[in-house]
Design an enzyme around this catalytic site. Structure first.
Site, short mmCIF file in Angstrom:
data_model
loop_
_atom_site.label_atom_id
_atom_site.label_comp_id
_atom_site.label_asym_id
_atom_site.label_seq_id
_atom_site.Cartn_x
_atom_site.Cartn_y
_atom_site.Cartn_z
CB THR A 1 -0.93 0.04 1.24
OG1 THR A 1 -0.10 -0.13 2.39
CG2 THR A 1 -1.97 -1.05 1.19
CG ASP B 1 18.19 10.33 0.53
OD1 ASP B 1 17.62 9.22 0.59
OD2 ASP B 1 17.76 11.29 -0.14
CG HIS C 1 21.13 7.42 -5.87
ND1 HIS C 1 20.75 6.11 -5.97
CD2 HIS C 1 20.11 8.05 -5.23
CE1 HIS C 1 19.55 5.95 -5.42
NE2 HIS C 1 19.15 7.12 -4.96
C1 BG6 Z 1 16.03 8.43 -3.63
C2 BG6 Z 1 16.22 9.34 -2.46
O1 BG6 Z 1 16.89 7.33 -3.55
O2 BG6 Z 1 16.31 9.15 -4.84
C3 BG6 Z 1 15.32 10.56 -2.59
O3 BG6 Z 1 15.90 8.65 -1.26
C4 BG6 Z 1 15.56 11.25 -3.90
O4 BG6 Z 1 15.56 11.46 -1.51
C5 BG6 Z 1 15.47 10.26 -5.06
O5 BG6 Z 1 14.56 12.26 -4.05
C6 BG6 Z 1 15.90 10.92 -6.35
O6 BG6 Z 1 15.61 10.07 -7.42
P1 BG6 Z 1 15.33 10.65 -8.89
O7 BG6 Z 1 15.16 9.42 -9.72
O8 BG6 Z 1 14.09 11.49 -8.79
O9 BG6 Z 1 16.53 11.46 -9.25
#
Ligand code: BG6
Length: 495
Positions: free
Chosen positions: A17, A242, A247
């Protein structure tokens, strides 16, 4: 290439959900159906704590697909898919309740001939990751002899090295590494996958990709949104955990890695992990000089109704959590000796953008051929919202005798209406079902990245108040991030 038949499975979502399921997972599954990738032998079981019927749940999902995707909904396709989506109410820690789930999945195996194959997708709050794995194990739901069971774990995979190790230990007791899919959705983005192709499929770039020809590399990921309703989570994570630990480090690894022997899962991951491993650890002095952290504050005049970070729900009025971070990191290997990598990411910045800029070494400025300063060549890989690559170089200004101007060769992948990149989750879910974990993070990558972040945050501890500064909502982050590069006689490339 493996046959689509391998994707025959039941896709079990814990956290059915939640936002992720509604905004990303189900829309991605719908698109896979639309592309005719999923076979008849497929069903989805979504698990949540709330009580609702299959019909209610399916209707909510349809509303979400309409709201969150721009995909055209074909009612016949949705009809066919939605019949295969089931909802089950279960408390994630109710060990006995999993018996009911197990039997239900076995019934569905008979109906859809899914042969016991499962994807267990943990889209829950991280506190439930180990709880769900324990319950799956206690109910003998992992076999892997005549069928396969894979587990997908959303980020964050731990919040530091110790918690990541704890979680990994729990999971590997039940699932082997090859069946663990630690998701980093950035790896599902088209242009991030493209980095290896741009680098290794072009004879004009690869020979220059080293410290003899490259001056510095910058990785920027900016977001215009704030923390939305995730105050409690974000307070503990901040931008470093985060975004950077996962990333940005993945982007760094792909940009800096050696060419892999092949595109096999092991070869690609082996090369990526070497980059994370070669990150030079920070001393306390480095933290002073090479780290800038910022927190967004509201700008009364320009963005009156946008809150500053400390005014957000779930955030302490005296919070020292960073919503922006800029770092200068170095890699200890022969290719990159002496080349700074500058990384920056922030929320509530003036624009949403992500790109990698590779700044080449300039021609000597003492060169007597030209009587003006010349901009260095730049190769920019645009990740989002624009996807593409551009190369900046210098040409003679038309009609002038010897003035020089910058020109741009620009390839824009998504400028054309007919081309639309698939959503990151579409590719990633498809890979899980096919059993391809190349675009997922291996344990050692996670481990080395946490080692670096832990060591760095230990060095920041005493200094946190000193290195944390403010930036206004809608700006490009704190001025100190510019100063950091200015000290090195460089500047951020805003593209
Ligand atoms: C997530 C983070 O992993 O990636 C978020 O937890 C962030 O805080 C997001 O907003 C960004 O992803 P994208 O694909 O919108 O660049």
């Amino acid at each position: 290439m493996r046959s689509y038949k391998n994707a025959c499975c039941i896709f079990v979502i814990f956290g059915g959900t939640g936002d992720l399921t509604h905004k990303k997972l189900i829309p991605a599954i719908y698109n896979l159906v639309k592309e005719d990738r999923l076979t008849e032998n497929f069903a989805v079981v979504s698990i949540g704590r709330r009580i609702k019927t299959d019909e209610e749940y399916r209707k909510e999902l349809l509303d979400s697909i309409r709201k969150y995707t721009d995909a055209e909904i074909h009612s016949s396709l949705w009809e066919a898919l939605s019949k295969k989506i089931y909802y089950m109410s279960l408390n994630f820690n109710d060990v006995q309740g999993y018996q009911k789930l197990k039997h239900f999945l076995e019934d569905l195996d008979t109906r859809y001939d899914t042969k016991g194959n499962r994807v267990f997708y943990l889209a829950t709050a991280p506190t439930y990751f180990d709880v769900v794995v324990d319950c799956i194990d206690a109910n003998n739901m992992v076999d892997n002899r005549t069928s396969w069971q894979r587990i997908v774990i959303e980020k964050p995979f731990g919040s530091d090295l110790a918690s990541a190790q704890y979680l990994n230990k729990k999971i590997t007791r039940v699932f082997s590494e090859e069946n663990i899919y630690r998701i980093d959705h950035y790896l599902g983005k088209e242009m991030i996958q493209n980095i290896m192709f741009i680098r290794f499929a072009n004879g004009i770039f690869e020979p220059l990709w080293n410290n003899r020809c490259i001056d510095n590399i910058q990785i920027t990921v900016f977001e215009s949104i704030g923390i939305e309703s995730r105050g409690a989570y974000y307070e503990k994570s901040g931008a470093l955990r985060d975004m950077v630990q996962n990333h940005l480090f993945q982007m760094l690894a792909l940009t800096a890695m050696e060419p892999p022997k092949s595109f096999s899962t092991t070869d690609v991951r082996d090369e990526k992990v070497k980059i994370i491993q070669s990150l030079k650890g920070f001393s306390e002095e480095d933290v002073h000089n090479h780290v800038v952290m910022g927190q967004y504050v509201s700008n009364e005049e320009k963005n009156r109704n946008i809150l500053g970070y400390r005014e957000e729900n779930g955030v302490s009025e005296t919070s020292d959590t960073e919503t922006f971070v800029a770092l200068k990191v170095l890699l200890q290997n022969a290719r990159w000796e002496g080349v700074p990598f500058y990384l920056r990411t922030g929320k509530r910045v003036g624009k949403k953008t992500a790109y990698i800029s590779v700044q080449f070494k300039n021609i000597p400025q003492t060169n007597t051929l030209y009587n003006q300063l010349i901009d260095p060549n730049l190769l920019v890989i645009r990740i989002q919202p624009w996807e593409g690559v551009f190369l900046k170089f210098n040409v003679k200004k038309p009609r002038s005798a010897e003035d020089i101007v910058s020109a741009k060769m620009d390839f824009c992948q998504n400028c054309h209406m007919e081309y639309k990149s698939p959503e990151a989750y579409e590719r990633l879910l498809w890979d899980v079902m096919k059993g391809d974990s190349t675009l997922f993070t291996r344990w050692d990558e996670v481990e080395y990245s946490w080692r670096f972040i832990d060591q760095m945050t230990k060095c920041c501890k005493g200094d946190r108040q000193k290195i944390l500064t403010n930036y206004e909502v809608g700006s490009l982050g704190p001025k100190e991030a510019d100063d950091m590069l200015a000290k090195d006689h460089k500047k951020w490339w805003e593209v």
